[in-house]
Design an enzyme around this catalytic site. Sequence first.
Site, PDB file in Angstrom:
ATOM      1  N   ASP A   1     -29.261 116.224   8.369  1.00 58.25           N
ATOM      2  CA  ASP A   1     -28.950 117.095   7.241  1.00 58.25           C
ATOM      3  C   ASP A   1     -29.896 116.733   6.096  1.00 58.25           C
ATOM      4  O   ASP A   1     -29.698 115.748   5.389  1.00 58.25           O
ATOM      5  CB  ASP A   1     -27.482 116.888   6.843  1.00 58.25           C
ATOM      6  CG  ASP A   1     -27.083 117.745   5.644  1.00 58.25           C
ATOM      7  OD1 ASP A   1     -27.981 118.293   4.973  1.00 58.25           O
ATOM      8  OD2 ASP A   1     -25.866 117.852   5.384  1.00 58.25           O
TER       9      ASP A   1
ATOM     10  N   LYS B   1     -30.660 123.727  -0.770  1.00 58.29           N
ATOM     11  CA  LYS B   1     -31.122 123.306  -2.096  1.00 58.29           C
ATOM     12  C   LYS B   1     -32.595 123.680  -2.347  1.00 58.29           C
ATOM     13  O   LYS B   1     -32.856 124.825  -2.646  1.00 58.29           O
ATOM     14  CB  LYS B   1     -30.789 121.832  -2.314  1.00 58.29           C
ATOM     15  CG  LYS B   1     -29.245 121.670  -2.227  1.00 58.29           C
ATOM     16  CD  LYS B   1     -28.643 120.392  -2.703  1.00 58.29           C
ATOM     17  CE  LYS B   1     -27.127 120.567  -2.778  1.00 58.29           C
ATOM     18  NZ  LYS B   1     -26.341 119.664  -1.954  1.00 58.29           N
TER      19      LYS B   1
ATOM     20  N   TYR C   1     -21.878 113.895   3.103  1.00 59.41           N
ATOM     21  CA  TYR C   1     -21.316 115.221   2.830  1.00 59.41           C
ATOM     22  C   TYR C   1     -22.202 116.259   3.494  1.00 59.41           C
ATOM     23  O   TYR C   1     -23.422 116.215   3.373  1.00 59.41           O
ATOM     24  CB  TYR C   1     -21.262 115.477   1.313  1.00 59.41           C
ATOM     25  CG  TYR C   1     -20.755 116.858   0.949  1.00 59.41           C
ATOM     26  CD1 TYR C   1     -19.430 117.221   1.190  1.00 59.41           C
ATOM     27  CD2 TYR C   1     -21.598 117.810   0.372  1.00 59.41           C
ATOM     28  CE1 TYR C   1     -18.957 118.482   0.851  1.00 59.41           C
ATOM     29  CE2 TYR C   1     -21.136 119.074   0.024  1.00 59.41           C
ATOM     30  CZ  TYR C   1     -19.817 119.407   0.263  1.00 59.41           C
ATOM     31  OH  TYR C   1     -19.349 120.662  -0.061  1.00 59.41           O
TER      32      TYR C   1
HETATM   33  C1  LIG Z   1     -25.148 120.195  -0.993  1.00 63.52           C
HETATM   34  C2  LIG Z   1     -25.113 119.697   0.374  1.00 63.52           C
HETATM   35  C3  LIG Z   1     -24.636 120.486   1.447  1.00 63.52           C
HETATM   36  C4  LIG Z   1     -23.960 121.800   1.229  1.00 63.52           C
HETATM   37  O1  LIG Z   1     -24.807 122.765   0.686  1.00 63.52           O
HETATM   38  P1  LIG Z   1     -24.133 124.001  -0.116  1.00 63.52           P
HETATM   39  O2  LIG Z   1     -25.305 124.901  -0.381  1.00 63.52           O
HETATM   40  O3  LIG Z   1     -23.515 123.419  -1.337  1.00 63.52           O
HETATM   41  O4  LIG Z   1     -23.141 124.614   0.790  1.00 63.52           O
HETATM   42  C5  LIG Z   1     -24.792 120.010   2.728  1.00 63.52           C
HETATM   43  N1  LIG Z   1     -25.351 118.814   2.967  1.00 63.52           N
HETATM   44  C6  LIG Z   1     -25.786 118.013   1.976  1.00 63.52           C
HETATM   45  C7  LIG Z   1     -26.443 116.707   2.318  1.00 63.52           C
HETATM   46  C8  LIG Z   1     -25.664 118.409   0.656  1.00 63.52           C
HETATM   47  O5  LIG Z   1     -26.049 117.599  -0.340  1.00 63.52           O
END
Ligand SMILES: *Cc1c(COP(=O)(O)O)cnc(C)c1O
Length: 428
Positions: A242, A270, A148
């Site tokens: 990511d 995060k 994701y």
């Molecule tokens: C949470 C998440 C996102 C998106 O971040 P948001 O601040 O919710 O837009 C992107 N990549 C990963 C791996 C995530 O866990």
Amino acid sequence: MPVSLTDTRSAELYRRALELLPGGVNSPVRAMRAIGRDPIFVERGAGAELFDVDGNRFIDYVCSWGPLIHGHAHPRVLAAVIAAAERGTSFGAPTTGEVDLAAEVSRRMESVDMLRMTSSGTEATMTAVRLARAATGRERIIKFAGAYHGHVDGLLAQAGSGLATQALPSSPGVPATAAAATTIVPWNDPDALLGATESGEPLAAILAEPFPANMGLVPPREGFLELLRARADATGALLVLDEVISGFRVARGGAQELTGVQADLTVMGKVIGGGLPAGAVGGRSELMRMLAPAGEVYQAGTLSGNPLAVAAGLATLALLDDAAYLRLASFTDDLAAGLREAAGDRAVQVVSAPGLLTVFFSETPVNDLAGAEACDREAYAMWCRELLSRGVYAPASQFEAWFPSLAHTPEQLDLTVSAAAAAFAELT
Ligand SMILES: *Cc1c(COP(=O)(O)O)cnc(C)c1O
């Protein structure tokens, strides 16, 4: 302490919310539908504890889905946010904190010389993909099934049938054309990756969560991240890692420090915002200088580098020294061992990395999305409801990771393991 599902303040608020917010929530997983119950409305958090509007108390292993590595309302983080707020909440002009945060991230991540901040991880991945396409003059990207990267159109794509496939939109409203430039490859599958990189349109980027944690935690198999790096190099694509979850969590410098595999562009979120809205993309200077106004790739944000978020991020990172990472890793190991013991001979796989954990209801190890989807989700749902009724707030989905924090105590660990054993005993 049983959680009654009717006639509670949560139930009442949920009924009201359903009239005012789609599904009663502002982000889907909060609705707890995957475990077949109604959402819990939160009153406040303190350390590793969460208190709901009905006065129930939980040991929180969600911790806002990752940002709260020091738990709720850590005094140092709070003090930094309050001090920043007193100076004004937003200026739309540069501030000292942004430069300090970029310097701190660059010290932690070898592959990051420069940083562009955003207000969310979604925006950061969107920017990384745009930058990779601009830098390579190509459009196609590879992403892995089950990863994701936020709700970006072209990344809200799922695999069709076959090993490595052209993506189909995974949500109504995503144009087929946006998904068409995405190739989906099964995670941990070297042959599929080779296939997808040896043919097809030229590649702009290989995009991966180095420690995928959005299908439950499915760490890379030996050599797989190295293969991503090698295939990116061989094809002239950029490797975009990511690290929205893994960054500043699995190690001081994230998964790149832990594994030694360096990205061309790193996506953060995060933990970098310490519980306030923030994300970032970072990389080598020559790539990052392509962003406006240094370069021509447009990217902007009214609240990007927001002073409160930057203050929370800096305070959060300042508390994350080597000792903190040792403590987080050892707490996670103990929790994983405790949960394994609580499970006894039940068909579960407890997988962990420092600060991350998943209990898969599976007889066999989970290596990819297909393995995660084959889990007994009914059993997870029931176990999770039983945990909640015993005061343990675990993620309300088989596909979300637990987020142990530095605020969790050994006593809370013992309570968690006993609750887990009792919850397992309820499953027949
Ligand atoms: C949470 C998440 C996102 C998106 O971040 P948001 O601040 O919710 O837009 C992107 N990549 C990963 C791996 C995530 O866990």
